[in-house]
Design a protein around this motif. Structure first.
Motif, PDB file in Angstrom:
ATOM      1  N   PHE A   3       0.846  -1.194   0.000  1.00 23.18           N
ATOM      2  CA  PHE A   3       0.000   0.000   0.000  1.00 23.18           C
ATOM      3  C   PHE A   3       0.878   1.239   0.000  1.00 23.18           C
ATOM      4  O   PHE A   3       1.634   1.469   0.949  1.00 23.18           O
ATOM      5  CB  PHE A   3      -0.894   0.019   1.237  1.00 23.18           C
ATOM      6  CG  PHE A   3      -1.831  -1.156   1.332  1.00 23.18           C
ATOM      7  CD1 PHE A   3      -2.898  -1.289   0.451  1.00 23.18           C
ATOM      8  CD2 PHE A   3      -1.652  -2.126   2.308  1.00 23.18           C
ATOM      9  CE1 PHE A   3      -3.768  -2.365   0.546  1.00 23.18           C
ATOM     10  CE2 PHE A   3      -2.518  -3.207   2.404  1.00 23.18           C
ATOM     11  CZ  PHE A   3      -3.583  -3.329   1.524  1.00 23.18           C
ATOM     12  N   SER A   7      -0.480   2.994  -5.062  1.00 23.81           N
ATOM     13  CA  SER A   7      -1.241   1.750  -5.238  1.00 23.81           C
ATOM     14  C   SER A   7      -2.731   2.052  -5.349  1.00 23.81           C
ATOM     15  O   SER A   7      -3.227   3.037  -4.809  1.00 23.81           O
ATOM     16  CB  SER A   7      -0.947   0.776  -4.096  1.00 23.81           C
ATOM     17  OG  SER A   7      -1.417   1.266  -2.868  1.00 23.81           O
ATOM     18  N   HIS A  19      -5.562   3.849  -3.097  1.00 22.57           N
ATOM     19  CA  HIS A  19      -5.875   3.313  -1.767  1.00 22.57           C
ATOM     20  C   HIS A  19      -5.917   4.419  -0.712  1.00 22.57           C
ATOM     21  O   HIS A  19      -6.668   4.344   0.245  1.00 22.57           O
ATOM     22  CB  HIS A  19      -4.769   2.323  -1.334  1.00 22.57           C
ATOM     23  CG  HIS A  19      -4.925   0.963  -1.907  1.00 22.57           C
ATOM     24  ND1 HIS A  19      -3.956   0.357  -2.670  1.00 22.57           N
ATOM     25  CD2 HIS A  19      -5.925   0.060  -1.800  1.00 22.57           C
ATOM     26  CE1 HIS A  19      -4.362  -0.854  -3.014  1.00 22.57           C
ATOM     27  NE2 HIS A  19      -5.549  -1.060  -2.503  1.00 22.57           N
ATOM     28  N   LEU A 224      -6.436  -0.183   5.417  1.00 25.13           N
ATOM     29  CA  LEU A 224      -6.027  -0.755   4.128  1.00 25.13           C
ATOM     30  C   LEU A 224      -6.088  -2.270   4.161  1.00 25.13           C
ATOM     31  O   LEU A 224      -6.573  -2.907   3.222  1.00 25.13           O
ATOM     32  CB  LEU A 224      -4.617  -0.268   3.778  1.00 25.13           C
ATOM     33  CG  LEU A 224      -4.503   1.247   3.528  1.00 25.13           C
ATOM     34  CD1 LEU A 224      -3.047   1.686   3.501  1.00 25.13           C
ATOM     35  CD2 LEU A 224      -5.200   1.635   2.231  1.00 25.13           C
TER      36      LEU A 224
END
Ligand SMILES: NC(=O)c1ccc[n+]([C@@H]2O[C@H](COP(=O)([O-])OP(=O)(O)OC[C@H]3O[C@@H](n4cnc5c(N)ncnc54)[C@H](OP(=O)(O)O)[C@@H]3O)[C@@H](O)[C@H]2O)c1
Length: 276
Positions: A3, A7, A19, A224
């Motif tokens: 992450f 990303s 994200h 996440l």
């Protein structure tokens, strides 16, 4: 899974959404302009604004000045009040004008307030904005399970791709999260840092210490790993950097369980998910 600010997650309509976004709630225009500039310079490509935040022009100006191609930025804004079809179409055009953009990447009904009729009417307006290209993806915010069911039961031309709700370990909103998962609707986690209200919690501190990171980084990483898009807000460049610097560790299963036990249904701002 890695992450980073670069990303992305794929939305049900095929669009790619970063994200991690910078949230710009409670920022003056001056703060928003500086924070968006700092975020973009540090790799962020997602910005979460709203008509209500009164800083859409500042966000748009910072994005425009960054020199980053518009296609690489993911910009979200939201409808302040569910009133009518015409008012919604007009609000979208105003948001476009203020931000100086040709299109909005993601447009949300900010809340379910207004009742079933107004929700349906305003959604119809958002659908038309999608069909006409003003908006690329459409979603809702603060919608409870019953509001999403109501919308889907009426039949939609454009299915909401996200529901933006408050989610963090201290308020996990499991029923809504579960339902959205079943429906393929992505959760955007707002107030992911618990608005700073639990940074000194002993469990959070313990987990942060274990991984050699900050409580804020644990909170972002938690969201996440739960599969959410996460929207941390900060006006400080150092924190903007810190909040997205979460690729160097992974919260283990045991620690995810510890964090799952922290749910206290904490509402940090408002909770319209039960509105009529
Ligand atoms: N749809 C909705 O109804 C709704 C509601 C609320 C929020 N949102 C969205 O979600 C975004 C985030 O939520 P939020 O702004 O309410 O709260 P948040 O991101 O959970 O927390 C922001 C607070 O944490 C502080 N902070 C930031 N980074 C920190 C760090 N590394 N260490 C310690 N403190 C830190 C910030 O202060 P500084 O700024 O001084 O760093 C600010 O006081 C909003 O900006 C907005 O885009 C949407």
């Amino acid at each position: 899974m890695t992450f980073t600010t670069a990303s992305k997650l794929t939305l049900p309509n095929g669009a790619a959404i970063p994200h991690i976004h910078l949230g710009v709630y409670m920022m003056t225009s001056r703060e928003a302009e500086r924070s968006v500039t700092a975020a973009l310079a540090n790799g962020y490509r997602g910005i979460d604004s709203a008509q209500w935040y009164a800083n859409e022009a500042a966000c748009g100006a910072a994005i425009g000045r960054s020199g980053i191609p518009r296609s690489e930025i993911f910009y979200t804004t939201k409808l302040q009040t569910n009133t009518s079809y015409d008012a919604t179409r007009a609000a979208i055009k105003t948001s476009l004008k203020k931000s100086g953009m040709d299109y909005i990447d993601l447009y949300l009904l900010h809340s379910p307030y207004g009742g079933p009729q107004k929700r349906a009417e305003c959604w119809r307006a958002v659908e038309d904005a999608v069909l006409e290209g003003e908006v690329k993806s459409a979603g809702v915010s603060n919608f409870g399970v019953k509001h999403i069911k109501e919308l889907l039961d009426r039949g939609v031309r454009v299915k909401p791709v996200v529901n933006q709700i408050e989610v963090h370990p201290f308020n996990q909103n499991r029923e809504i999260v579960e339902y959205c998962k079943e429906q393929g609707i992505v959760i955007e986690a707002y107030a992911p840092l618990v608005r700073g209200m639990r940074m000194r919690h002993p469990v959070l501190r313990e987990v942060a210490k274990k991984y050699g990171v900050t409580p804020a980084q644990v909170l972002v990483r938690w969201g996440l790993q739960m599969g959410f898009v996460v929207l941390p807000k900060s006006t400080k460049e150092q924190r903007i950097k810190e909040n997205a610097d979460v690729a160097g560790f992974e919260i283990g299963e045991e620690d995810m369980k510890k964090l799952a036990e922290l749910d206290e249904g904490l509402v940090t701002d408002w909770d319209p998910t039960d509105a009529a």
